[in-house]
Design an enzyme around this catalytic site. Structure first.
Site, PDB file in Angstrom:
ATOM      1  N   PHE A   1       0.850  -1.196   0.000  1.00 55.67           N
ATOM      2  CA  PHE A   1       0.000   0.000   0.000  1.00 55.67           C
ATOM      3  C   PHE A   1       0.878   1.235   0.000  1.00 55.67           C
ATOM      4  O   PHE A   1       1.837   1.336   0.778  1.00 55.67           O
ATOM      5  CB  PHE A   1      -0.878  -0.033   1.258  1.00 55.67           C
ATOM      6  CG  PHE A   1      -1.689   1.227   1.498  1.00 55.67           C
ATOM      7  CD1 PHE A   1      -2.911   1.413   0.871  1.00 55.67           C
ATOM      8  CD2 PHE A   1      -1.232   2.211   2.366  1.00 55.67           C
ATOM      9  CE1 PHE A   1      -3.663   2.563   1.101  1.00 55.67           C
ATOM     10  CE2 PHE A   1      -1.978   3.362   2.598  1.00 55.67           C
ATOM     11  CZ  PHE A   1      -3.193   3.535   1.962  1.00 55.67           C
TER      12      PHE A   1
ATOM     13  N   ASP B   1     -27.497 -20.319 -12.195  1.00 52.68           N
ATOM     14  CA  ASP B   1     -26.109 -20.035 -11.803  1.00 52.68           C
ATOM     15  C   ASP B   1     -25.219 -19.949 -13.039  1.00 52.68           C
ATOM     16  O   ASP B   1     -25.694 -19.802 -14.175  1.00 52.68           O
ATOM     17  CB  ASP B   1     -25.648 -21.105 -10.792  1.00 52.68           C
ATOM     18  CG  ASP B   1     -24.608 -20.590  -9.816  1.00 52.68           C
ATOM     19  OD1 ASP B   1     -23.429 -20.496 -10.209  1.00 52.68           O
ATOM     20  OD2 ASP B   1     -24.966 -20.274  -8.662  1.00 52.68           O
ATOM     21  N   ASP B   2     -23.936 -20.067 -12.818  1.00 51.50           N
ATOM     22  CA  ASP B   2     -22.903 -19.961 -13.850  1.00 51.50           C
ATOM     23  C   ASP B   2     -23.216 -20.881 -15.042  1.00 51.50           C
ATOM     24  O   ASP B   2     -23.756 -21.966 -14.866  1.00 51.50           O
ATOM     25  CB  ASP B   2     -21.574 -20.391 -13.206  1.00 51.50           C
ATOM     26  CG  ASP B   2     -20.372 -19.991 -14.009  1.00 51.50           C
ATOM     27  OD1 ASP B   2     -20.536 -19.463 -15.114  1.00 51.50           O
ATOM     28  OD2 ASP B   2     -19.255 -20.205 -13.500  1.00 51.50           O
TER      29      ASP B   2
ATOM     30  N   ARG C   1      -8.491 -20.224 -11.742  1.00 54.16           N
ATOM     31  CA  ARG C   1      -9.698 -20.696 -12.429  1.00 54.16           C
ATOM     32  C   ARG C   1      -9.691 -20.203 -13.885  1.00 54.16           C
ATOM     33  O   ARG C   1     -10.731 -19.898 -14.456  1.00 54.16           O
ATOM     34  CB  ARG C   1     -10.955 -20.214 -11.714  1.00 54.16           C
ATOM     35  CG  ARG C   1     -12.092 -21.221 -11.768  1.00 54.16           C
ATOM     36  CD  ARG C   1     -13.391 -20.640 -11.264  1.00 54.16           C
ATOM     37  NE  ARG C   1     -14.397 -21.684 -11.185  1.00 54.16           N
ATOM     38  CZ  ARG C   1     -15.698 -21.455 -11.246  1.00 54.16           C
ATOM     39  NH1 ARG C   1     -16.163 -20.234 -11.357  1.00 54.16           N
ATOM     40  NH2 ARG C   1     -16.547 -22.447 -11.161  1.00 54.16           N
TER      41      ARG C   1
ATOM     42  N   TRP D   1     -23.925 -12.354  -6.943  1.00 50.87           N
ATOM     43  CA  TRP D   1     -22.735 -11.630  -7.455  1.00 50.87           C
ATOM     44  C   TRP D   1     -21.496 -12.360  -6.953  1.00 50.87           C
ATOM     45  O   TRP D   1     -21.149 -12.268  -5.787  1.00 50.87           O
ATOM     46  CB  TRP D   1     -22.777 -10.196  -6.939  1.00 50.87           C
ATOM     47  CG  TRP D   1     -21.707  -9.275  -7.425  1.00 50.87           C
ATOM     48  CD1 TRP D   1     -20.360  -9.486  -7.480  1.00 50.87           C
ATOM     49  CD2 TRP D   1     -21.911  -7.937  -7.905  1.00 50.87           C
ATOM     50  NE1 TRP D   1     -19.716  -8.378  -7.949  1.00 50.87           N
ATOM     51  CE2 TRP D   1     -20.646  -7.398  -8.218  1.00 50.87           C
ATOM     52  CE3 TRP D   1     -23.041  -7.124  -8.083  1.00 50.87           C
ATOM     53  CZ2 TRP D   1     -20.476  -6.101  -8.704  1.00 50.87           C
ATOM     54  CZ3 TRP D   1     -22.864  -5.842  -8.558  1.00 50.87           C
ATOM     55  CH2 TRP D   1     -21.600  -5.340  -8.868  1.00 50.87           C
TER      56      TRP D   1
ATOM     57  N   ASN E   1     -14.443 -15.097  -8.067  1.00 52.22           N
ATOM     58  CA  ASN E   1     -13.835 -16.415  -7.901  1.00 52.22           C
ATOM     59  C   ASN E   1     -12.328 -16.487  -8.029  1.00 52.22           C
ATOM     60  O   ASN E   1     -11.796 -17.521  -8.429  1.00 52.22           O
ATOM     61  CB  ASN E   1     -14.480 -17.397  -8.884  1.00 52.22           C
ATOM     62  CG  ASN E   1     -15.823 -17.864  -8.375  1.00 52.22           C
ATOM     63  OD1 ASN E   1     -15.922 -18.360  -7.253  1.00 52.22           O
ATOM     64  ND2 ASN E   1     -16.860 -17.686  -9.156  1.00 52.22           N
TER      65      ASN E   1
ATOM     66  N   GLY F   1     -18.085 -18.926  -2.503  1.00 54.18           N
ATOM     67  CA  GLY F   1     -18.650 -19.109  -1.165  1.00 54.18           C
ATOM     68  C   GLY F   1     -18.415 -17.846  -0.358  1.00 54.18           C
ATOM     69  O   GLY F   1     -18.690 -16.740  -0.811  1.00 54.18           O
TER      70      GLY F   1
ATOM     71  N   ASP G   1     -18.204  -9.996   4.766  1.00 57.89           N
ATOM     72  CA  ASP G   1     -17.769  -8.910   5.640  1.00 57.89           C
ATOM     73  C   ASP G   1     -18.850  -7.838   5.676  1.00 57.89           C
ATOM     74  O   ASP G   1     -19.760  -7.819   4.848  1.00 57.89           O
ATOM     75  CB  ASP G   1     -16.428  -8.351   5.146  1.00 57.89           C
ATOM     76  CG  ASP G   1     -16.493  -7.870   3.700  1.00 57.89           C
ATOM     77  OD1 ASP G   1     -17.164  -6.863   3.444  1.00 57.89           O
ATOM     78  OD2 ASP G   1     -15.887  -8.523   2.825  1.00 57.89           O
TER      79      ASP G   1
ATOM     80  N   ASP H   1     -18.837 -22.469  -0.203  1.00 55.66           N
ATOM     81  CA  ASP H   1     -19.070 -23.446  -1.269  1.00 55.66           C
ATOM     82  C   ASP H   1     -19.170 -24.851  -0.700  1.00 55.66           C
ATOM     83  O   ASP H   1     -19.458 -25.795  -1.431  1.00 55.66           O
ATOM     84  CB  ASP H   1     -17.925 -23.398  -2.290  1.00 55.66           C
ATOM     85  CG  ASP H   1     -18.201 -22.384  -3.387  1.00 55.66           C
ATOM     86  OD1 ASP H   1     -19.326 -21.865  -3.443  1.00 55.66           O
ATOM     87  OD2 ASP H   1     -17.285 -22.111  -4.187  1.00 55.66           O
TER      88      ASP H   1
ATOM     89  N   GLU I   1     -38.480 -38.219  -0.865  1.00 59.11           N
ATOM     90  CA  GLU I   1     -37.621 -37.036  -0.647  1.00 59.11           C
ATOM     91  C   GLU I   1     -38.380 -35.754  -1.002  1.00 59.11           C
ATOM     92  O   GLU I   1     -38.321 -34.760  -0.277  1.00 59.11           O
ATOM     93  CB  GLU I   1     -36.343 -37.146  -1.487  1.00 59.11           C
ATOM     94  CG  GLU I   1     -35.365 -38.163  -0.939  1.00 59.11           C
ATOM     95  CD  GLU I   1     -34.198 -38.422  -1.879  1.00 59.11           C
ATOM     96  OE1 GLU I   1     -33.052 -38.476  -1.396  1.00 59.11           O
ATOM     97  OE2 GLU I   1     -34.432 -38.592  -3.105  1.00 59.11           O
TER      98      GLU I   1
HETATM   99  C1  DGJ Z   1     -18.574 -20.207  -6.841  1.00 61.75           C
HETATM  100  C2  DGJ Z   1     -19.864 -20.111  -6.084  1.00 61.75           C
HETATM  101  O1  DGJ Z   1     -19.655 -20.027  -4.724  1.00 61.75           O
HETATM  102  C3  DGJ Z   1     -20.740 -21.294  -6.474  1.00 61.75           C
HETATM  103  O2  DGJ Z   1     -21.903 -21.309  -5.721  1.00 61.75           O
HETATM  104  C4  DGJ Z   1     -21.051 -21.180  -7.937  1.00 61.75           C
HETATM  105  O3  DGJ Z   1     -21.794 -20.021  -8.175  1.00 61.75           O
HETATM  106  C5  DGJ Z   1     -19.756 -21.152  -8.731  1.00 61.75           C
HETATM  107  N1  DGJ Z   1     -18.847 -20.169  -8.262  1.00 61.75           N
HETATM  108  C6  DGJ Z   1     -20.048 -20.906 -10.193  1.00 61.75           C
HETATM  109  O4  DGJ Z   1     -18.913 -20.729 -10.932  1.00 61.75           O
END
Ligand code: DGJ
Length: 729
Positions: A281, A366-367, A443, A477, A480, A529, A534, A548, A614
């Protein structure tokens, strides 16, 4: 009035419902910290401090004849640097003449009604009637650095917030190397530190250790508040328990690089400083400009439970905002663990049809929904629906989901880009990469340089475009990868040390614009995850995907650690399939339901593959959760087991604010043969009231809390129980 200044003795007294905070300006103008703790009256507490001549702790020049006074042994509200206080410092800077020292003396102060805000940064908010602000201005006249210390006193909440503004008061550039938000001194006592460490898929593991002499550092340099070290720490009396003992909480409201240093010094005093990390910083303060440090939320409580209740309350009522701040969140199903990238409209609509029958309220895609996103190697940056997977477009899918009576939610990861994307091909310089160096890949993606205004604008255009065009009622949002190779191709070389913080200023501004423009959208934060779990993120996202790791047993420990600082309403938790995709463990559906219910609640599995039994159980779970949701979301949360002491079960309890209703949860994590019975004393009930326990018998509140409750022998695969405790008179 929570803040008083007693002119005669130059003393500030800050008071909340049950705590006092005192500081005093001495004859030389230093701002001494006197006290923070349980109410201690308003009289001058400086009598506690006796000064001695300490070898090798030198004296300021004007006190050279009084060798008992040293900055090295004086508790301070914000430290000097380079002038003889050799402990951890709040601030470091270098001036244009090369000097690297400053010591700050009182210049002025102001007291205002209401709680201050911090330009560009999230902060606790409170109405003018319930909060006051003290600003104490300190100045070093040689370095020409002015420090404004902000104190927000939230009387009813028993919370004091702090931040610092560093101003260049001279006519030459000052390079700021470190600028903490707070310095908290505990001059007396024996303290333990509880911190929340972890890793991806195992966030916020509570660890309690006694402080030893030296400096303990908790930090993240990953460009995110991180899975590894949450920006939250508790310093508690060595004997403190859930129910009693002085406990101090320090929570940084920030999502980027952070650092907390806690020093137990040569005289057994503790100093804790917390703020933006000083690693890599460097901030250019040109004349007249200032740097605002992020907020720290402080509390001092009697016992860990009270400390957690204070944080839960302040986060729910004074940090989270918007339509979903206090309202019940929709039960959702997310297709990630059901399909991963292999999704298509038919599959999703089939899942949504079953979800509607089960009583699920929100369907989240999702993704994998955008072009070229067949795996995690390509596509990030180009937020255009994949026409093969979604032949009727995003609006076609959304219409079908809405026709089934479900809301529709969408996953995005806007801060990232794949090299294999049109965005990267058009703007390779928009990614954070260092010159003449191949970047670290994670990733297979790079992070966008959000400190650039054109990147900020691009993201606002893309996300607002999606939200304007489609009927999207929820956004997940994601984020990763950690930030590495942090270099902005549009920032001068001397100012590269500003990039990570500027990234977060821009991210917060982006969130502010989007949440204001789309107030009906529920935003859920996520960073692989809980990598950005925060208070900064909670200002914009009332809930965050907690981990996750969806394994119910692992989640018990993640949610246990999370509960010290963060409310259940913030914890994204889903029931997933067995064997669990992260751990391979098989747990009963009832146990998975019990654990996920202590969060926002939803499902993350392939509904089309479940048996009739189930599906029937899930339908019942959802009815039960909807009935319990007000209690779980608004009730007080009690930890009834300590993961360090209880090796074979985890128990926790909710109590409604009026104490009419309670829910006791227990999960056996390690069934024991021929074991002693599990016996639990409940908490938070009305001792005078009579409660029905699971409709099976009646019991006094006092009996449940003092004599306790004994469970039947719980054996088998990770069994769980929920006890409904309802007041009958
Ligand atoms: C990480 C997230 O925590 C998961 O739940 C999922 O959305 C994946 N990324 C998708 O790439």
């Amino acid at each position: 009035m929570s803040i008083r200044y007693i002119e005669k003795i130059k003393q500030f007294v800050l008071e909340t419902r049950s705590t006092s905070y005192q500081m005093k300006i001495d004859e030389l103008g230093y701002l001494h910290h006197l006290y923070y703790g349980p109410k201690a009256g308003r009289r001058d507490l400086s009598y506690q401090y006796r000064t001695y001549d300490h070898g090798f702790s030198g004296n300021p020049y004007d006190m050279r004849h009084d060798r008992a006074f040293s900055l090295d042994s004086t508790p301070q509200e914000y430290t000097s640097f380079g002038v003889g206080d050799f402990r951890v410092t709040s601030i470091r800077a270098s001036c244009s003449d090369g000097s690297r020292c400053a010591e700050f003396r009182y210049e002025s102060h102001e007291i205002h009604d209401g709680k201050y805000a911090i330009p560009g940064l999230p902060s606790v908010y409170e109405g003018d009637d319930s909060a006051q602000t003290l600003i104490v201005t300190l100045l070093d006249t040689a370095a020409n650095i002015r420090v404004r210390l902000y104190y927000g006193v939230l009387d009813e909440l028993d919370v004091i917030t702090r931040t610092a503004e560093i101003i260049n008061a001279g006519s030459e550039i000052v390079w700021l190397r470190k600028a903490c938000s707070v310095c908290l001194e505990l001059p007396f006592g024996k303290w333990d530190m509880i911190h929340f460490h972890g890793r991806h898929c195992m966030e916020r593991q509570a660890e309690r250790v006694p402080l030893f002499h030296g400096i303990h550092t908790l930090s993240s340099g990953r460009g995110m508040s991180s899975h590894q070290h949450n920006p939250f720490v508790i310093l508690c009396d060595h004997t403190a328990t859930e129910d009693s003992g002085i406990c101090y909480g320090m929570m940084l409201m920030y999502s980027g690089n952070h650092k907390t240093e806690i020093e137990l010094d040569q005289f057994d005093s503790v100093r804790a400083v917390m703020g933006v990390s000083d690693d890599r910083f460097r901030w250019e303060l040109s004349p007249g400009t200032s740097f605002h440090a992020p907020e720290v939320i402080l509390t001092c409580a009697d016992g860990l439970t009270q400390l957690s209740h204070r944080y839960h309350r302040v986060i729910r009522y004074n940090v989270c905002r918007g339509k979903y701040q206090l309202s019940e969140r929709p039960v959702l199903v997310n297709n990630w663990e059901a399909t991963y990238f292999d999704l298509n409209e038919n599959k999703l609509v089939e899942m949504a049809g079953i979800a509607a029958e089960l009583g699920i309220e929100l369907f989240v895609m999702d993704d994998g929904w955008f072009k070229n996103r067949k795996d995690d190697n390509a596509g990030l940056g180009d937020w255009i629906p994949d026409s093969e997977k979604l032949p009727n477009g995003l609006d076609g899918l959304i219409a079908k989901v809405n026709d089934l009576g479900l809301k529709f939610g969408l996953w995005i990861e806007p801060e990232m880009v794949n090299e294999d994307s049109d965005l990267y091909r058009a703007h390779p310089d928009w990614a954070l990469t260092a010159p003449n160096r191949l970047p670290m890949m994670s990733r297979n993606q790079l992070a966008l340089d959000l400190s650039r205004e054109e990147v900020h604008e691009y993201l606002y255009t893309v996300i607002s475009g999606l939200l304007n065009k489609y009927h999207i009622e929820y956004i997940k949002w994601d984020f990763n990868r950690s930030l590495s190779d942090v270099y902005s191709h549009s920032t001068p070389s001397a100012r590269q040390g500003e990039v990570t913080h500027r990234y977060y200023l821009s991210l917060y501004r982006l969130y502010e614009r989007l949440t204001s423009a789309f107030p009906d959208v529920l935003f859920e934060g996520c960073a692989g995850g809980g990598g950005r779990f925060d208070a900064g993120m909670l200002y914009y996202n009332p809930q965050i995907w907690c981990s996750d790791n969806t394994d119910a047993i692992a989640r018990l420990f993640i949610q246990y650690g999370t509960s010290f600082g963060y409310p259940v309403s913030a914890v994204g938790a889903h029931v997933s399939a067995v064997p669990n995709h992260q751990t391979g463990r098989v747990t009963p559906l009832s146990t998975r339901g019990t654990v996920a219910m202590s969060g926002t609640f939803g499902y993350e599995l392939d509904l089309t593959k479940l048996s009739g039994d189930e599906l029937a159980e899930i339908k019942e779970q959802i009815v039960r959760f909807k009935e319990l949701q007000p209690l779980i979301q608004n009730g007080q949360y009690y930890r009834l087991s300590n993961s360090a002491d209880h090796s074979h079960y985890v128990a926790w309890q909710f109590v409604s604010p009026d104490k009419y209703r309670s829910l006791l949860n227990i999960v056996v994590t390690n069934p024991l043969a021929n074991s002693a019975p599990i016996h639990i004393r409940l908490k938070g009930l009305d001792s005078e009231a009579v409660y029905s326990v699971n409709g099976e018998f009646e019991c006094d509140g006092a009996a449940l809390m003092n004599a306790g409750y004994t469970f039947e022998q719980l054996t088998g695969d990770y069994p769980s129980r929920q006890l409904d405790i309802i007041r009958i008179r």
